[in-house]
Scaffold this active site. Structure first.
Site, PDB file in Angstrom:
ATOM      1  N   THR B  96       0.797  -1.211   0.000  1.00 48.64           N
ATOM      2  CA  THR B  96       0.000   0.000   0.000  1.00 48.64           C
ATOM      3  C   THR B  96       0.837   1.272   0.000  1.00 48.64           C
ATOM      4  O   THR B  96       0.454   2.281  -0.550  1.00 48.64           O
ATOM      5  CB  THR B  96      -0.919   0.022   1.241  1.00 48.64           C
ATOM      6  OG1 THR B  96      -1.499  -1.248   1.376  1.00 48.64           O
ATOM      7  CG2 THR B  96      -2.000   1.050   1.085  1.00 48.64           C
ATOM      8  N   THR B 172       1.091  -4.391   4.577  1.00 42.29           N
ATOM      9  CA  THR B 172       0.858  -4.626   6.005  1.00 42.29           C
ATOM     10  C   THR B 172       0.301  -6.008   6.321  1.00 42.29           C
ATOM     11  O   THR B 172       0.449  -6.482   7.433  1.00 42.29           O
ATOM     12  CB  THR B 172      -0.109  -3.564   6.572  1.00 42.29           C
ATOM     13  OG1 THR B 172      -1.301  -3.566   5.788  1.00 42.29           O
ATOM     14  CG2 THR B 172       0.528  -2.196   6.544  1.00 42.29           C
TER      15      THR B 172
END
Lengths: 622, 423
Positions: B96, B172
């Site tokens: 991300t 993540t």
């Protein structure tokens, strides 16, 4: 104010109307669309925003300018907001009720829904959206509305999320409240078909009427906002944001036409004078030991004074271009964007403690002659430099005429510079929300308010004035519901429009009354548990202690519920107390005693019944 | 007609003019209108006229846009070396923090390299000299053990090349596994700091800027361990520094999703003050020489026991080198499963017990079930997190002489000697 010939100037205006929708939940989460007070906040957090590129690799000018100052945003969160408003959870799917309402509005304006609606992100980095963008979706295009001056085309209808409410400036940035963020909002943009201030006002009123006809829009201060786009032929497109009141629209258009016409005249004159903008320079030395409070204040805290010579501008910087606003005010607006308090210029000096000798020295320092003007900024060194550059740039634009820009509406009908016009570069697809395919076939066609006014008169025998008040008033949906449930239309209309207004004037906190309160009171009146005369008293009771039900309040206040026997007893008592008068005057005594009887019943009895019984009792004795 | 062309689309009595974009559905053409709005038009019955070709380069559209420079020399040409600053290596694995829109799926995907991160996060400038390197370009759910080995090798090379600290940009979802893997594989003389972002880099509110800045500050610090640096709260004020073997992603979307389990975070980075501080003991910079042992046994599974579990699940792992069980409570499974587990162990599988409670340590001496499991040969992993235990077992099977001993001993801070979660 001088009137302009709008045709000759080539006035072209368009409107953008933003209206909040009264849906049960927000556009992208299941939170209620309820406004809160800042004191009710349960949590706070802080964020920074950084501009990003669109999917076509461009950065928006307006976003870039906004982000030049690094600011910390603080947000107030409530027990009515969730992680979606905090930008800590992806948005849920587009709210169906909001989409249906948007389609209903589109239909009222004869618009064409798109085949597939794509949710976009409109980059906004002033902190008013926690994400740094406003989600906005094009729902329909190409419609029109009627005005007495001809049809006005509707360009597009957007379904957007409302931004967070700005609470106040803080030491490091701005504090926002999250309660308003995410409330559904429709934005309706007209084509630039409007050719007079009056037509602008009429078009805005017409759109407002159509919106309210759905019965699904929010009412009250701040729930509808108008933006106006104005240009004249030799001018430029200017977007004016945040016109608070509908009634100001024609004034705003008039003033903007005036401003553009004056700026065009200024350009022509500057051209004739072969005017130009000189180099920015530091003139701190000129003001060593000055008596001017503003300048001395800046210098004492280690600041400096910067100046720009404006060759050929003498007398023009101080020229009025809108009521009480000069070209100098425009320069000042730009300087303020960079943190300065404003500018001084030679057309207004000597003044503000600046002496004639200092003005002369200033002119000498920058090489300005009597036909020239000089603008100065006093502030911290870096602010003074950025601010005078911005003012110089704006002065340079005056040589070209009217700049395209976004302006903010002032309370007095004038406007101030806000930022450059936003462009397509601020639009980015919202990848977290799948596209939706609107289905217009399911959309009901609402009755227009204008049609309601007619129907209320024909079907319910309301007077024209009351019918219009109800139809255009905020209680219209409630009125229709209770009348459908069998409540007398006259009672409902007069209560919702006259009684509530009178109670408010008497400082009764009518804002505490819920829909349920009103429905119950009507129900009691209809079934005879409460005489019509008791309605104001019961509403007062409920407004003062809104936690009670209508029945509880009626009981504790002793309102309603009096049967025929009780009423007769009270009437007999009054008649007997005034026996001499009754024998003497007969039916002549009626009107005096009627008041006494009603007073004795304190709203518990129906007036017709009291009147009938009193007549009987007087006749018996006369 | 191709994406990037300026087109006019007529359908029914509507006309839309704008730039054609790739569509995520087959039934619609997506047109970006003049005002920036995208609109989907039914392909059926749509009449398309190309007004101008290739107005925008859609295919190459990454963060830098049409004026993108060559990738190789970008870092050198834009950033001057400063002798007074430490050198930090930025390794990118995708995710991300370095992502943009994928027109195929309409979702966000990884498309940046480390230089792009520097461009995307100008705030990093002036804090260090940077070396940039792309180890992988994947979403972290697609991470695989061989990539942990590539990453360990890349980190080692960077340290050998003089990096004073390493920042690993990582998606993540599986960051905690990669951080654990590196913690076991490397003895490091410098900080190795993992960071990423929970909110995509394409939004002005992304946590990528602050996380990256704080990670670089942590990589300059004195703590030569494998750390995870992510938001400590929902505010942009403080990042927490978690030990790589004790950290867990505990929320799907919040900025402060990462938490140290069973203890307070090891340290913090104050974003405004740019200060790094630590609350406990840590291995100091330069205390050890760089050493790398990246061998991994790939035949290891993690199994979560739940009521009603089909015992046949245990058949699937028959013959595996290792099995980590995420048991209930103190470390239990249904008693009926114990004989089958015993068979697996006799067959040569190392079976390790952890707890789905996550907080607290396993203790199989308290109840009969536990005692039977110990009897069967199950190894207790103390308070090691289940995911960490899997990575550790993969590593220990290749690198430890006594796997049972290794699994119950702290090698990289994964087991805490004292249960003091408030410290």
């Amino acid at each position: 104010m001088s009137e302009y010939d709008y045709d000759e100037l080539g006035l072209v205006a368009g409107l953008e109307i933003h209206q909040q929708l009264d849906t049960a939940t927000k556009l992208f989460c299941q939170c209620p669309t309820e406004l809160r007070e800042p004191e009710e906040a349960t949590r706070t957090f802080t964020r920074y925003l950084h501009p990003t590129r669109s999917e076509l690799g461009e950065i928006d000018d307006a976003a870039l300018e906004e982000s030049r100052v690094e600011r910390e945003f603080e947000y107030l969160a409530y027990d009515t907001t969730c992680l979606v408003e905090e930008d800590d959870e992806p948005p849920h799917e587009l709210d169906e009720e909001a989409l249906e309402t948007a389609l209903e509005i589109a239909q009222l304006m004869a618009m064409h829904p798109v085949d597939q609606a794509n949710v976009m992100r409109k980059i906004v980095v002033d902190g008013s959206n926690t994400s740094g963008f406003q989600r906005s979706t094009l729902i329909a295009t190409e419609g029109e509305i009627e005005t007495s001056d001809g049809a006005v085309g509707i360009e597009d209808l957007l379904l957007e999320e409302e931004s967070a409410q700005r609470v106040e400036e803080t030491a490091d940035g701005v504090r926002y409240s999250l309660d308003r963020l995410g409330i559904p909002l429709v934005e309706i943009g007209t084509k630039p078909d409007i050719s007079s201030p009056e037509q602008a006002l009429e078009a805005a009123e017409r759109i407002g009427m159509l919106l309210r006809s759905t019965g699904k829009v929010k009412r009250g201060l701040g729930t509808i906002r108008q933006d106006v786009n104005v240009s004249i032929e030799e001018g430029a497109r200017v977007e004016i944001k945040g016109v608070q009141s509908l009634d100001d629209i024609d004034d705003i258009v008039r003033n903007e036409v005036g401003r553009q016409a004056e700026l065009v005249a200024i350009r022509d004159e500057l051209e004739e004078r072969e005017a130009s903008v000189g180099e920015v320079q530091d003139v701190t030395e000129v003001f060593e030991g000055t008596d001017s409070g503003v300048i001395a204040g800046a210098l004492n805290s280690g600041g400096s004074v910067t100046a720009v010579p404006l060759y050929g501008f003498d007398g023009i910087v101080g020229r009025e271009i809108a009521p009480d606003r000069r070209l100098g005010t425009e320069l000042s607006d730009h300087a303020k964007r960079h943190g300065a308090g404003g500018i001084f210029h030679t057309d207004e000096l000597p003044a503000y403690g600046v002496t004639e000798a200092e003005v002369d020295a200033l002119r000498d320092a920058v090489g300005a002659g009597p036909e020239d003007a000089v603008a100065i900024v006093a502030a911290d060194a870096d602010v003074a430099e950025a601010a005078i550059e911005a003012a110089a740039e704006r002065a340079g634009t005056a040589l070209e005429g009217v700049p395209e820009e976004t302006r903010g509406a002032n309370d007095d009908g004038t406007t101030r510079y806000l930022r450059p016009l936003p462009g397509a570069a601020r639009m980015y697809p919202e990848t977290d929300v799948p596209p939706v395919e609107p289905d217009p076939s399911e959309v009901p066609e609402p009755e227009l308010l204008t049609e309601k006014v007619e129907r209320y008169q024909d079907e319910y025998d309301l007077g024209a004035g009351l019918a219009e008040q109800v139809a255009y008033g905020q209680h219209m949906p409630l009125f229709e519901d209770v009348v459908a449930d069998g409540i007398d239309p006259t009672l409902a209309a007069s209560t919702l429009e006259s009684t509530l207004t009178e109670l408010r004037r008497d400082d009764v906190p009518v804002e505490n009354l819920t829909r349920e309160h009103l429905e119950d009171v009507f129900e009691m009146a209809e079934t005879g548990d409460l005489p019509n005369e008791g309605v104001p008293d019961l509403l007062t009771e409920l407004a003062e202690e809104p936690d009670r039900t209508a029945e509880e309040a009626a009981e504790s206040a002793g309102l309603g519920g009096a049967d025929d026997e009780e009423v007769r007893e009270a009437v007999v008592e009054v008649v007997e107390r005034n026996e001499a008068q009754v024998e003497e005057e007969g039916m002549q005594a009626f009107s005096g005693l009627m008041g006494e009887c009603m007073g004795a019943m304190r709203g518990k009895a129906d007036g017709d019944l009291v009147s009938q019984l009193l007549r009987e009792e007087i006749q018996k004795r006369a | 007609m191709n994406p990037g062309d300026r087109v006019r689309v007529d359908r029914a009595d509507r006309t839309y003019e704008g730039v054609l974009l790739p569509s995520s559905t087959d039934d619609h053409l997506v047109v970006k209108l003049e005002g920036g709005y995208n609109v989907g038009v039914d392909r059926a019955g749509a009449d398309v006229e190309v007004l101008a070709e290739d107005v925008y380069e859609i295919e190459d559209m990454d963060a830098a846009g049409p004026d993108d420079e060559g990738e190789d020399d970008a870092a050198d040409s834009e950033i001057e070396f400063d002798d007074d600053l430490p050198t930090i290596s930025l390794l990118s694995t995708g995710g991300t923090i370095a992502s943009t829109v994928d027109y195929r799926t309409g979702a966000v995907t990884a498309q940046f390299d480390a230089e792009d991160v520097l461009r995307a996060v100008p705030d990093l400038a002036g804090r260090a000299n940077y070396r940039g390197r792309v180890v992988a370009n994947i979403l972290s759910e697609n991470m695989e053990p061989p990539l942990w080995q590539d990453l360990a090798e890349a980190v080692s090379e960077e340290i050998e090349a003089g990096a004073d600290g390493v920042v690993v940009m990582h998606g993540t979802d599986t960051m905690q596994y990669s951080a654990s893997a590196l913690a076991f594989m490397l003895e490091t003389p410098v900080p190795i700091v993992f960071t990423g972002s929970q909110r995509s880099a394409d939004r002005p509110s992304s946590d990528n800027v602050m996380n990256a800045v704080c990670a670089v500050e942590a990589a300059k610090s004195d703590c030569a361990e494998v750390l995870v640096c992510m938001h400590a709260t929902e505010s942009d004020d403080v990042c927490a520094l978690h030990r790589g073997t004790r950290v867990r992603k505990n929320h799907t979307s919040r900025r402060d999703a990462f938490e140290t389990v069973g203890a307070e975070p090891l340290g913090r980075v104050d974003y405004d003050a740019e200060e790094v501080s630590f609350r406990g003991d840590y291995q100091e910079r330069g205390a050890t020489e760089l050493e790398r042992r990246e061998g991994l046994e790939s035949d290891v599974e993690l199994l979560k026991f739940t009521p009603g579990m089909d015992p046949a699940f245990l058949d699937v792992v028959e013959g595996s080198e290792g099995l980590v069980i995420e048991g209930t409570g103190l470390g239990h499974v249904h008693t009926d499963l114990i004989p089958r587990i015993e068979e697996l162990i006799e067959d040569g599988t190392t079976v390790v017990m952890t707890s789905q409670c996550l907080e607290g340590r396993v203790c199989d001496r308290v109840y009969d079930t536990g005692r039977d499991l110990l009897e069967a040969g199950v190894v207790e992993a103390g308070d090691t997190l289940p995911g960490t235990a899997k990575v550790k077992l993969m590593w220990a099977l290749e690198n430890s002489e006594d796997v049972t001993e290794a699994m119950s001993t702290s090698l990289a801070g994964e087991i805490q000697e004292r249960s003091v979660p408030w410290e």
